[in-house]
Motif scaffolding. Structure first.
Motif, PDB file in Angstrom:
ATOM      1  N   UNK A  97      15.409 -17.555   7.192  1.00  9.58           N
ATOM      2  CA  UNK A  97      16.091 -16.520   6.407  1.00  9.58           C
ATOM      3  C   UNK A  97      15.354 -15.177   6.453  1.00  9.58           C
ATOM      4  N   UNK A  98      14.404 -15.046   7.354  1.00  8.77           N
ATOM      5  CA  UNK A  98      13.695 -13.770   7.498  1.00  8.77           C
ATOM      6  C   UNK A  98      14.647 -12.717   8.071  1.00  8.77           C
ATOM      7  N   UNK A  99      14.888 -11.622   7.348  1.00 11.38           N
ATOM      8  CA  UNK A  99      15.800 -10.601   7.846  1.00 11.38           C
ATOM      9  C   UNK A  99      15.308  -9.966   9.148  1.00 11.38           C
ATOM     10  N   UNK A 100      16.261  -9.561   9.991  1.00 11.20           N
ATOM     11  CA  UNK A 100      15.914  -8.963  11.274  1.00 11.20           C
ATOM     12  C   UNK A 100      15.572  -7.481  11.165  1.00 11.20           C
ATOM     13  N   UNK A 101      15.881  -6.853  10.039  1.00 13.12           N
ATOM     14  CA  UNK A 101      15.731  -5.399   9.926  1.00 13.12           C
ATOM     15  C   UNK A 101      14.512  -4.982   9.103  1.00 13.12           C
ATOM     16  N   UNK A 102      13.505  -5.844   9.003  1.00 17.67           N
ATOM     17  CA  UNK A 102      12.349  -5.540   8.160  1.00 17.67           C
ATOM     18  C   UNK A 102      11.653  -4.249   8.577  1.00 17.67           C
ATOM     19  N   UNK A 103      11.359  -4.125   9.864  1.00 14.20           N
ATOM     20  CA  UNK A 103      10.652  -2.923  10.337  1.00 14.20           C
ATOM     21  C   UNK A 103      11.508  -1.683  10.142  1.00 14.20           C
ATOM     22  N   UNK A 104      12.783  -1.813  10.390  1.00 17.30           N
ATOM     23  CA  UNK A 104      13.703  -0.683  10.269  1.00 17.30           C
ATOM     24  C   UNK A 104      13.719  -0.113   8.857  1.00 17.30           C
ATOM     25  N   UNK A 105      13.596  -0.986   7.840  1.00 11.46           N
ATOM     26  CA  UNK A 105      13.653  -0.526   6.448  1.00 11.46           C
ATOM     27  C   UNK A 105      12.274  -0.495   5.790  1.00 11.46           C
ATOM     28  N   UNK A 106      11.215  -0.574   6.607  1.00 11.08           N
ATOM     29  CA  UNK A 106       9.833  -0.514   6.104  1.00 11.08           C
ATOM     30  C   UNK A 106       9.547  -1.600   5.070  1.00 11.08           C
ATOM     31  N   UNK A 155      19.778 -13.307   3.148  1.00 13.77           N
ATOM     32  CA  UNK A 155      19.429 -12.603   4.384  1.00 13.77           C
ATOM     33  C   UNK A 155      20.575 -11.696   4.820  1.00 13.77           C
ATOM     34  N   UNK A 156      21.781 -12.215   4.812  1.00 12.70           N
ATOM     35  CA  UNK A 156      22.947 -11.447   5.266  1.00 12.70           C
ATOM     36  C   UNK A 156      23.107 -10.182   4.437  1.00 12.70           C
ATOM     37  N   UNK A 157      23.002 -10.312   3.126  1.00 13.24           N
ATOM     38  CA  UNK A 157      23.174  -9.162   2.245  1.00 13.24           C
ATOM     39  C   UNK A 157      22.067  -8.137   2.466  1.00 13.24           C
ATOM     40  N   UNK A 158      20.843  -8.599   2.619  1.00 13.60           N
ATOM     41  CA  UNK A 158      19.729  -7.672   2.845  1.00 13.60           C
ATOM     42  C   UNK A 158      19.931  -6.910   4.153  1.00 13.60           C
ATOM     43  N   UNK A 159      20.368  -7.595   5.188  1.00 11.20           N
ATOM     44  CA  UNK A 159      20.571  -6.931   6.477  1.00 11.20           C
ATOM     45  C   UNK A 159      21.719  -5.932   6.414  1.00 11.20           C
ATOM     46  N   UNK A 160      22.674  -6.163   5.525  1.00 11.76           N
ATOM     47  CA  UNK A 160      23.820  -5.252   5.402  1.00 11.76           C
ATOM     48  C   UNK A 160      23.516  -4.042   4.532  1.00 11.76           C
ATOM     49  N   UNK A 188      20.947  -2.467  -2.013  1.00 10.92           N
ATOM     50  CA  UNK A 188      22.133  -3.240  -2.376  1.00 10.92           C
ATOM     51  C   UNK A 188      21.778  -4.490  -3.167  1.00 10.92           C
ATOM     52  N   UNK A 189      20.682  -5.132  -2.788  1.00 10.57           N
ATOM     53  CA  UNK A 189      20.247  -6.333  -3.515  1.00 10.57           C
ATOM     54  C   UNK A 189      19.865  -5.989  -4.950  1.00 10.57           C
ATOM     55  N   UNK A 190      19.187  -4.858  -5.140  1.00 13.05           N
ATOM     56  CA  UNK A 190      18.829  -4.429  -6.485  1.00 13.05           C
ATOM     57  C   UNK A 190      20.074  -4.079  -7.298  1.00 13.05           C
ATOM     58  N   UNK A 191      21.025  -3.393  -6.671  1.00 14.45           N
ATOM     59  CA  UNK A 191      22.254  -3.046  -7.384  1.00 14.45           C
ATOM     60  C   UNK A 191      23.012  -4.306  -7.788  1.00 14.45           C
ATOM     61  N   UNK A 192      23.047  -5.308  -6.903  1.00 15.01           N
ATOM     62  CA  UNK A 192      23.707  -6.572  -7.233  1.00 15.01           C
ATOM     63  C   UNK A 192      23.060  -7.227  -8.451  1.00 15.01           C
ATOM     64  N   UNK A 193      21.749  -7.022  -8.593  1.00 18.69           N
ATOM     65  CA  UNK A 193      21.017  -7.618  -9.719  1.00 18.69           C
ATOM     66  C   UNK A 193      21.038  -6.735 -10.963  1.00 18.69           C
ATOM     67  N   UNK A 194      21.740  -5.603 -10.886  1.00 17.92           N
ATOM     68  CA  UNK A 194      21.830  -4.709 -12.032  1.00 17.92           C
ATOM     69  C   UNK A 194      20.609  -3.834 -12.227  1.00 17.92           C
ATOM     70  N   UNK A 195      19.806  -3.631 -11.172  1.00 17.38           N
ATOM     71  CA  UNK A 195      18.602  -2.812 -11.266  1.00 17.38           C
ATOM     72  C   UNK A 195      18.865  -1.407 -10.737  1.00 17.38           C
TER      73      UNK A 195
END
Length: 538
Positions: free
Chosen positions: A452-461, A515-520, A525-532
């Motif tokens: 489940x390691x996202x592929x875009x880690x480097x891209x998003x620092x 993973x899918x949501x993080x990559x998208x 987006x993950x924080x917004x989904x959690x109400x942060x």
């Protein structure tokens, strides 16, 4: 782990969460259904302290267990129960520590994991385990007979730091009518011990004396140690050359003095300062060694040790000692714990934080008195990715040649580790300088297994740290020193306290994701989904 193995882990995890749909035909049915309820988080442990909650989990499974697995589940309950009783002051901690360190506990967990695999159809990890021995902990230096490093003790109950952390221990028996026990060094009440050594190449080192209840006595800190004549303390000032720098510290086996001399530490009384302690466990800790993450002593020998009687005469002397020979194959522990498919009750949503070093108990249990611990807990029930984000703290990168005493830093260091409470092992650890930062100085830590390691880690620092094959886990920060203003403010905030606006970005915030949501949509987006809130403080 290869991709095929990772998929097997995912299938097993889904079975853990969906197990009510499986039809059982024998006496294992009640146990497997109870395990499913525990793993879905349906056991209410909200009013229980951390260790008491683990005991409740084990007892709940034991109540539903067939005879075949009852003895091992009893041992699981009793082991955590002994830990609970010790930290509550009901049982001597040393007696409990012998129980916790028994290698047979790996066999207990292994047989439980095998039963769950055979009867409930759930197998996490490769299924391997081994009882083993404690032989790898035996050091080659007589004055420092116990060695702890990533190779020797990364298993229950140690929860070690393996990002350059190394531990060396000695125990002193304070003279009485009872002979000095094996493995201990004898010293008279009122006697002294001299520690003469070189400042190691590490971002932190200290001697940690503990009393017979495993409570912290006053720490012998790196920066507090006055250097010998002709030497300098590199934790205070930048050395002018590469010559060795020496210090001399004293442990006095008497009640603490009101105004102790420099480099002198009184260790004859328990933490309360009133009752004498029968023995002292002295641990030398190194964090973030410049030599690297493997077994090492910071590029210098372990200190010479001289024991003096109360009359000032030398009783015993040990020279400086290299704990590892150049080119030597390092000892490896043969104790291996399985991946136990039982949930950690502390993993809730929203994620809770703990700032305790010792499960909120009366005993320090050998925790580092110089460290502010921060821990949060994550579970696959909420997502296979767990995100933590905050502004990073400025530190000196000693591995890149920056002196530890470099001015302008925010804190000495902090490390991050992932753990599983049942195995007691560190799955992964890193130094704060391994965290990628974005243009605003923030780090984004992504916890997941390899699949489940996202592929875009480097891209998003973002920076990845391994969750492993477990159902859930614990992320622990170690911040040195605990009285540092940033460490104090962060801990205060995580306990619900006020934090000035200028400090708010340094408080870690977390959210589960996929993973899918993080990559998208990234962490935002993950924080917004959690109400942060996504926007940082002004």
């Amino acid at each position: 782990m290869n991709r095929r193995g990772a998929y097997r882990v995912v299938i097993s995890i889904l079975m853990v969460l969906l197990v009510p749909s499986i039809v059982f035909s024998d006496e294992s049915e009640e146990f497997c259904e109870t395990l499913a309820r525990v793993n879905r988080g349906e056991l209410d442990t909200r009013e229980f302290p951390e260790l008491a909650g683990h005991v409740l989990v084990a007892q709940t499974l034991l109540d539903a267990s067939p005879d075949e697995i009852r003895e091992d589940l009893t041992a699981l309950r009793d082991t955590f129960g002994a830990w609970l009783n010790a930290v509550d002051g009901k049982t001597p901690m040393m007696q409990t520590f012998a129980i916790l360190r028994d290698p047979e506990f790996a066999g207990v967990q292994g047989r439980i994991a095998d039963y769950v695999a055979e009867q409930c159809g759930i197998r996490l990890g490769d299924g391997n385990y081994n009882v083993g021995t404690m032989a790898s902990r035996e050091g080659r230096c007589p004055a420092w007979p116990s060695v702890g490093n990533p190779a020797t003790f990364n298993h229950f109950p140690n929860l070690p730091d393996i990002s350059g952390g190394n531990y060396f221990a000695q125990r002193f028996w304070i003279g009485s009518d009872v002979p000095t026990p094996p493995g201990m060094l004898g010293v008279e009440a009122g006697g002294r011990v001299k520690l003469h050594g070189q400042y190691p190449r590490a971002r932190y080192f200290a001697f940690h004396p503990n009393d017979e209840d495993l409570n912290n006595l006053r720490t012998v800190r790196d920066a507090d140690l006055d250097p010998d004549p002709g030497s300098v303390n590199p934790f205070r000032e930048i050395p002018k050359n590469e010559a060795p720098n020496y210090y001399t510290a004293w442990l006095v086996f008497d009640q603490p003095a009101s105004n102790p001399p420099p480099n002198t530490y009184y260790v004859g009384a328990r933490k309360n300062g009133i009752k004498p302690t029968r023995w002292v466990w002295n641990m030398l800790r190194l964090y973030a060694s410049d030599i690297g993450d493997g077994p090492n002593s910071g590029g210098v020998p372990l200190p010479a040790v001289t024991i003096y009687g109360r009359d000032g005469k030398v009783v015993q002397h040990f020279e400086e000692c290299e704990p590892f020979e150049v080119g030597e194959k390092h000892a490896q522990t043969d104790i291996l714990f399985p991946v136990l498919p039982i949930a950690d009750h502390r993993a809730v949503y929203p994620a809770a934080w703990s700032t305790s070093s010792n499960f909120d108990s009366p005993s320090d249990t050998l925790a580092n008195a110089d460290v502010q611990y921060l821990a949060t807990f994550f579970s696959r029930r909420y997502g296979n990715v767990f995100i933590v984000r905050a502004r990073n703290l400025k530190t000196a990168n000693s591995r890149q040649g920056e002196p530890v005493s470099t001015p302008g830093t925010d804190i000495r260091l902090f490390t991050l580790c992932t753990y599983n409470i049942w195995s007691g092992s560190a799955r992964d650890c890193m130094l704060e300088q391994e965290l990628r930062e974005d243009e605003d100085g923030f780090y984004t830590l992504v916890v997941s297994d390899a699949l489940h390691r996202p592929d875009n880690l480097e891209e998003v620092n973002a920076t990845w740290i391994d969750w492993g094959p477990y159902l859930d886990g614990q992320l622990t920060y170690r911040m040195v020193y605990r009285e540092n203003e940033f460490a104090r403010r962060i801990a205060f905030a995580l306990n619900g306290g006020y934090v000035p606006p200028a400090m708010r970005d340094y408080i870690p915030r977390s959210a589960p994701c996929s993973r899918k949501r993080f990559e998208e949509v990234g962490w935002q987006g993950c924080f917004e989904d959690a109400g942060l809130e996504v926007k940082s403080a002004p």
